[in-house]
Design a protein around this motif. Sequence first.
Motif, PDB file in Angstrom:
ATOM      1  N   SER A  48       0.796  -1.229  -0.023  1.00 63.44           N
ATOM      2  CA  SER A  48       0.257  -0.094   0.015  1.00 63.44           C
ATOM      3  C   SER A  48       0.881   1.213  -0.080  1.00 63.44           C
ATOM      4  CB  SER A  48      -0.908   0.005   1.135  1.00 63.44           C
ATOM      5  OG  SER A  48      -0.260  -0.137   2.528  1.00 63.44           O
ATOM      6  N   MET A  49       2.069   1.153   0.726  1.00 63.83           N
ATOM      7  CA  MET A  49       2.742   2.431   0.695  1.00 63.83           C
ATOM      8  C   MET A  49       3.415   2.877  -0.604  1.00 63.83           C
ATOM      9  SD  MET A  49       2.971   3.784   3.862  1.00 63.83           S
ATOM     10  CE  MET A  49       4.512   4.787   3.858  1.00 63.83           C
ATOM     11  N   ALA A  50       4.080   1.725  -1.372  1.00 60.57           N
ATOM     12  CA  ALA A  50       4.508   1.941  -2.721  1.00 60.57           C
ATOM     13  C   ALA A  50       3.441   2.517  -3.643  1.00 60.57           C
ATOM     14  CB  ALA A  50       5.110   0.924  -3.098  1.00 60.57           C
ATOM     15  N   LEU A  51       2.130   2.018  -3.501  1.00 60.28           N
ATOM     16  CA  LEU A  51       1.206   2.267  -4.401  1.00 60.28           C
ATOM     17  C   LEU A  51       0.737   3.730  -4.220  1.00 60.28           C
ATOM     18  CD1 LEU A  51      -0.978  -1.164  -4.386  1.00 60.28           C
ATOM     19  CD2 LEU A  51       0.283  -0.418  -6.323  1.00 60.28           C
ATOM     20  N   THR A  52       0.573   3.898  -3.056  1.00 57.55           N
ATOM     21  CA  THR A  52       0.056   5.453  -2.763  1.00 57.55           C
ATOM     22  C   THR A  52       1.028   6.219  -3.323  1.00 57.55           C
ATOM     23  OG1 THR A  52       0.581   5.000  -0.631  1.00 57.55           O
ATOM     24  CG2 THR A  52      -1.609   4.669  -0.984  1.00 57.55           C
ATOM     25  N   ILE A  69      -3.398   9.510   2.888  1.00 59.53           N
ATOM     26  CA  ILE A  69      -3.988   9.145   4.187  1.00 59.53           C
ATOM     27  C   ILE A  69      -4.020   7.442   3.978  1.00 59.53           C
ATOM     28  CG2 ILE A  69      -6.242   8.727   5.483  1.00 59.53           C
ATOM     29  CD1 ILE A  69      -6.938  11.318   4.537  1.00 59.53           C
ATOM     30  N   LEU A  70      -3.225   6.991   4.926  1.00 56.45           N
ATOM     31  CA  LEU A  70      -2.929   5.435   5.145  1.00 56.45           C
ATOM     32  C   LEU A  70      -4.237   4.768   5.411  1.00 56.45           C
ATOM     33  CD1 LEU A  70       0.649   5.595   6.928  1.00 56.45           C
ATOM     34  CD2 LEU A  70       0.247   5.703   4.598  1.00 56.45           C
ATOM     35  N   VAL A  71      -4.094   3.573   4.997  1.00 56.64           N
ATOM     36  CA  VAL A  71      -5.112   2.611   5.363  1.00 56.64           C
ATOM     37  C   VAL A  71      -5.309   2.690   6.822  1.00 56.64           C
ATOM     38  CG1 VAL A  71      -5.642   0.059   5.540  1.00 56.64           C
ATOM     39  CG2 VAL A  71      -4.225   0.861   3.640  1.00 56.64           C
ATOM     40  N   GLY A  72      -6.875   2.778   6.925  1.00 52.74           N
ATOM     41  CA  GLY A  72      -7.305   2.767   8.317  1.00 52.74           C
ATOM     42  C   GLY A  72      -6.866   4.305   9.096  1.00 52.74           C
TER      43      GLY A  72
END
Length: 233
Positions: A48-52, A69-72
């Motif tokens: 998720s970090m790389a994709l965002t 804004i990170l997951v959750g």
Amino acid sequence: MHLLTIFFSLLLALIDNDPGLTGNLLVERLVGAHIDLVSKEEYSQVGSMALTNILKEKLISEGRKPYVILVGESNSLGTWGYIEAIREIEQQVQIRKGETEFDDIVVVCGSGGTIAGLAIGSWLSSLKAKVTAYCVCDDPRYFYDYAQDLLDGIQANVNSRDIVNIVNIFTIGYMTFLWRSQFYHGRYLQSDIYDFSLAKGLGYAMNTSEELQFVKQVVEATGVILDPVYRYD
């Protein structure tokens, strides 16, 4: 540019085909969100970090000013929201002057932000309620470490293992079990396995008619709307 617009520009949906108005996508599309679809395989391989960050850099190159804004919303800043929630609960308990008391706060854990904020909030407040979290993914070790990073980010000066109890739910065949381990200075002392078959639902945004009827009964009796979307799957 409003934060709402920035946030909706960064939405990622983990699917292979566009699901339309399923689950939370209904609300997001009602307000005109732009959604980038990502397969589960790509999410697992890239993260998720790389994709965002890829999407963030793309938007920056277009002259926009994104805020990821990170997951959750599980970062140290987001932790303050749950600390504030505990403060509100504490105030309500004080107003009722002994009419309402509780010893435990039990939540599911999918990203780590909720448990970090609730745990430190309860620990600092007069509530001193025990916070227990049930993993819906990963495992207790991962979430203890993740929560610790969030707590360090707000300079809480406390060990996550001292203020929250994280338990694991896993499935073998058709049976679901609860794995609860006791920690002491980062080491497992003992583990107990319990049959926890009733804890598992049908999956994300999937409900039985009995569950939906229960949600209806609760809102009619209390005015509190339970979330039928976020489930352990």
